[in-house]
Design an enzyme around this catalytic site. Structure first.
Site, PDB file in Angstrom:
ATOM      1  N   VAL A   1       4.527   0.885   1.660  1.00 34.01           N
ATOM      2  CA  VAL A   1       4.694  -0.271   2.539  1.00 34.01           C
ATOM      3  C   VAL A   1       4.836  -1.524   1.677  1.00 34.01           C
ATOM      4  O   VAL A   1       4.051  -1.744   0.743  1.00 34.01           O
ATOM      5  CB  VAL A   1       3.501  -0.421   3.501  1.00 34.01           C
TER       6      VAL A   1
ATOM      7  N   LYS B   1       7.930  -0.276   6.006  1.00 35.86           N
ATOM      8  CA  LYS B   1       7.511   1.066   5.591  1.00 35.86           C
ATOM      9  C   LYS B   1       8.755   1.821   5.101  1.00 35.86           C
ATOM     10  O   LYS B   1       9.684   2.067   5.862  1.00 35.86           O
ATOM     11  CB  LYS B   1       6.854   1.825   6.741  1.00 35.86           C
TER      12      LYS B   1
ATOM     13  N   PHE C   1       3.339   9.098   3.885  1.00 32.25           N
ATOM     14  CA  PHE C   1       4.767   9.326   4.064  1.00 32.25           C
ATOM     15  C   PHE C   1       5.629   8.297   3.346  1.00 32.25           C
ATOM     16  O   PHE C   1       6.832   8.271   3.529  1.00 32.25           O
ATOM     17  CB  PHE C   1       5.121   9.316   5.552  1.00 32.25           C
ATOM     18  N   GLY C   2       5.013   7.434   2.554  1.00 33.32           N
ATOM     19  CA  GLY C   2       5.825   6.466   1.841  1.00 33.32           C
ATOM     20  C   GLY C   2       5.050   5.212   1.492  1.00 33.32           C
ATOM     21  O   GLY C   2       3.822   5.160   1.608  1.00 33.32           O
TER      22      GLY C   2
ATOM     23  N   ASP D   1      -4.572  10.786  13.976  1.00 33.52           N
ATOM     24  CA  ASP D   1      -4.891  10.397  12.596  1.00 33.52           C
ATOM     25  C   ASP D   1      -5.549   9.018  12.581  1.00 33.52           C
ATOM     26  O   ASP D   1      -5.209   8.154  11.776  1.00 33.52           O
ATOM     27  CB  ASP D   1      -3.628  10.399  11.732  1.00 33.52           C
TER      28      ASP D   1
ATOM     29  N   GLY E   1       0.817  -1.209   0.000  1.00 31.21           N
ATOM     30  CA  GLY E   1       0.000   0.000   0.000  1.00 31.21           C
ATOM     31  C   GLY E   1       0.847   1.253   0.000  1.00 31.21           C
ATOM     32  O   GLY E   1       2.068   1.209   0.173  1.00 31.21           O
ATOM     33  N   GLN E   2       0.160   2.378  -0.205  1.00 32.97           N
ATOM     34  CA  GLN E   2       0.832   3.672  -0.265  1.00 32.97           C
ATOM     35  C   GLN E   2       0.251   4.557   0.825  1.00 32.97           C
ATOM     36  O   GLN E   2      -0.958   4.712   0.932  1.00 32.97           O
ATOM     37  CB  GLN E   2       0.597   4.328  -1.629  1.00 32.97           C
ATOM     38  N   GLY E   3       1.113   5.135   1.665  1.00 29.52           N
ATOM     39  CA  GLY E   3       0.669   6.037   2.718  1.00 29.52           C
ATOM     40  C   GLY E   3       1.110   7.452   2.447  1.00 29.52           C
ATOM     41  O   GLY E   3       1.767   7.748   1.446  1.00 29.52           O
TER      42      GLY E   3
END
Length: 643
Positions: A339, A353, A336-337, A450, A332-334
């Site tokens: 995973v 991450k 801040f970067g 968050d 996945g994409q968060g």
């Protein structure tokens, strides 16, 4: 005769001096709740409270425990007082008197507890004997030093505290246990545990077991430690601190422990030689690396937290584990970067991450997560198992959550239908318990800031675990709220006071929790609910259905097949209580956990939610621009929801 009289006088003075010291015991910790609705000067609640506190000293001193209440409608007051099981009647009465006076000076709220080393006093607007366990850590824990040569100290301490806990829960009429055990030839560990006497023996043992886990987390291999709670307390020291004596317990040694002094000497020398070689090699290695690998060292509350507290993996190992960060391993994409899934050389599956190199928050997030997760251990928090920093690469390695994040199940109709109501209810409970740990039970008071479904991960048994602490904030012991000029988080889950004013507290997380509960029930996104024929947000729709007595119409039909109507209505009620406009009206997480665990706790009527978030221009969390409060306000469409 003169010498005898002088000696007697000195003995009397010494005795009076010791009594004077004990009459004024040490204040360990004070807890004042956030609620102050009923507490106003000269109110009925305050007058009832003063009456009930005045009755405690004389009624408690005889037996060491007293529980009473004044039931006066909305102004009811419950109170409990407990003296340590080894103190005299006079000391008990004096301690309770001081504590009863002090609690009025320190707290002007609906619920409060004050702990001294010899007694504790608590009052509440509700029966606090039914409250869930929430451990507290007195400041004195920070003054305890680490043991220089711990050896088997932790095992011996565990043996002692488990033994006296069994006595307190099963044998002692006072629910009080104490004892001592030697852990080497010169030093002895002294321990003490106690429960309030209005709970059962099994509940006492459960409370003590929870407290001992906290004691292990806060004070492992230290010279002393104390954990306090509403219903039980535990403490140990390397000196005799209680007014009783007992026969020392004998820690059972295995035959393998009976080594000769010659064997011990050989092992110590060999170990010292190996350690010296390893340290020397490490120094040479790190000097050669010189900046290629940067160590993160952060001071937090006087303690150094470093990546060395976890397995430190080099970049080559992590790249091999993730197949060079291949797209096939991308989970996945968060903000801040990215995973990635990885497999370590020992076969353990992990999630890596990889923080974005362009993110202005990348290194700060890494530091934040290392600080926080180094100190946090809970079943409902994702566990950090390692980290790595090399050049511009900043990497965090977590336990792998095979079932990904909660949003995959809430908002996918096919996956959603695979889960029955019990699983959803367990997920709600797990999130609540994870937040309760962050807010009240951990060594630090932490606001996540968050919380959203994508930051709640699910393990192979569908146990929910809160993740992503890059935006979290640590609060001081007596701090309840804070203000920031840089609002970070996710629209749709932000509490109104945070989004509009930058003001955040534990109630900000409660708001986010409420949104998630309503999303779980409906299967709809709060932000994605915009501009439908029903309402402009999920919160507005849920409020409308509640006011019209049609709350079951909010619920996804696939859930109705496996749930009971009262339980689903109760969860809707909880969700609406959490998203109320005024943070003071929202329940605490300890309230929510207690409510979820019992269907007999009466719930207040919710007030309408505060606002909705309309068309938004998303702010890129990895942007190099620091989003201002004005940008966020411009992106919000604020409106009132009909009463």
């Amino acid at each position: 005769m003169g010498n005898y009289a002088l000696s007697a006088l000195l003995s009397l003075i010494l005795s009076l001096f010791m009594c004077f010291i004990e009459v004024f015991p040490n204040l360990l910790y004070t807890f004042c709740s956030d609620n102050s609705n009923n507490y106003t000067s000269n109110s009925t609640f305050e007058n009832n409270l003063k009456r009930i506190l005045e009755s405690l000293p004389s009624n408690t001193s005889g037996t060491g425990f007293y529980s009473t209440s004044i039931r006066d409608g909305a102004d009811q007051v419950y109170a409990r007082a407990l003296c340590r099981g080894d103190v005299t009647t006079m000391l008990c009465q004096n301690c309770i008197k001081n504590a009863s006076q002090e609690i009025l000076n320190l707290c002007k709220t609906e619920e409060a507890i004050v702990w001294y080393d010899l007694c504790q006093v608590q009052y509440s607007f509700q029966n606090s004997s039914l409250m869930v366990y929430t451990g507290k850590y007195p400041y004195s824990n920070n003054q305890e030093k680490n043991i220089s040569h711990p050896g088997n100290f932790d095992d011996v301490l565990t043996f002692l505290m488990n033994s006296i806990s069994t006595d307190a829960a099963s044998v002692s009429k006072l629910m009080f246990g104490f004892g001592e055990v030697k852990f080497n030839k010169k030093e002895t560990i002294y321990g003490l545990v106690q429960c309030t006497r209005d709970i059962s023996g099994s509940n006492c043992r459960n409370c003590l077991d929870s407290a001992l886990k906290d004691l292990h987390g806060c004070c492992n291999s230290r010279t002393g430690g104390t954990v306090l709670s509403r219903n039980c307390n535990v403490r140990f020291q390397l000196y005799h601190f209680y007014n009783a004596s007992s026969s020392p317990l004998i820690y059972p040694l295995s035959t393998g422990d009976k080594w000769s002094s010659g064997m011990i000497t050989v092992v110590i020398c060999a170990t010292a030689l190996v350690l010296a070689l390893l340290i020397g090699s490490s120094v040479v290695y790190y000097r050669r690396k010189k900046g290629t690998q940067n160590e993160v060292i952060i001071t937090q509350e006087g303690e150094l937290v470093t990546c060395q507290e976890f397995p430190f993996l080099n970049l080559a190992t992590i790249m091999a584990a993730t197949d060079n960060f291949s797209e096939s391993n991308r989970l996945g994409q968060g903000g801040f970067g990215t995973v990635y899934k990885g497999v370590l050389p020992n076969g353990k599956e992990v999630a890596v991450k990889r923080l974005s190199r362009r993110s202005w928050q990348g290194l700060e997030e890494l530091k934040n997560e290392v600080i926080l997760i180094a100190k946090l251990q809970h079943r409902n928090l994702v566990r950090l198992v390692g980290c790595g920093i090399e050049g511009e690469e900043k990497l965090l390695i977590y336990e792998l959550m095979p079932n990904k994040s909660l949003d995959f199940f809430i908002f996918d109709s096919e996956k959603r239908s695979q889960l029955d109501w019990k699983t959803w209810y367990d997920i709600i409970n797990a999130i609540a318990r994870g937040l309760l740990y962050l807010h009240e039970d951990s060594r630090l008071k932490i606001i996540h800031r968050d919380l959203k479904p994508s930051n709640v991960l699910l393990d192979q048994d569908m146990v929910a675990k809160i993740s992503d602490f890059g935006m979290a904030r640590i609060f001081c012991e007596n701090q309840n709220s804070a203000n920031t000029k840089r609002v970070v988080g996710t629209f749709g889950y932000m509490a109104p006071e945070y989004a509009m004013e930058g003001l955040f507290s534990v109630k900000s997380d409660v708001f986010s929790f409420g949104v998630i509960v309503l999303e779980i029930l409906s299967g709809k996104k709060n932000s994605g609910f915009c501009q439908t024929e029903h309402a402009q947000t999920l919160l507005a729709y849920a409020w409308r259905m509640w006011k019209e007595g049609k709350e079951l119409e909010l619920v996804d039909p696939c859930l109705m097949e496996s749930c009971s109507n009262p339980e689903i209505k109760r969860c809707t009620h909880i969700g609406l209580l959490c998203v109320q406009e005024d943070p003071a009206d929202r329940p605490t997480m300890s309230d929510i956990v207690a409510i979820l665990g019992s269907d007999t706790v009466a719930l207040p009527e919710p007030k309408r939610p505060a606002f909705y978030v309309g068309r938004l221009n998303p702010i890129d969390q990895s942007s190099t621009t620091d989003p201002s409060i004005n940008q966020i306000i411009d992106a919000l469409i604020v409106t009132s929801i009909p009463p």
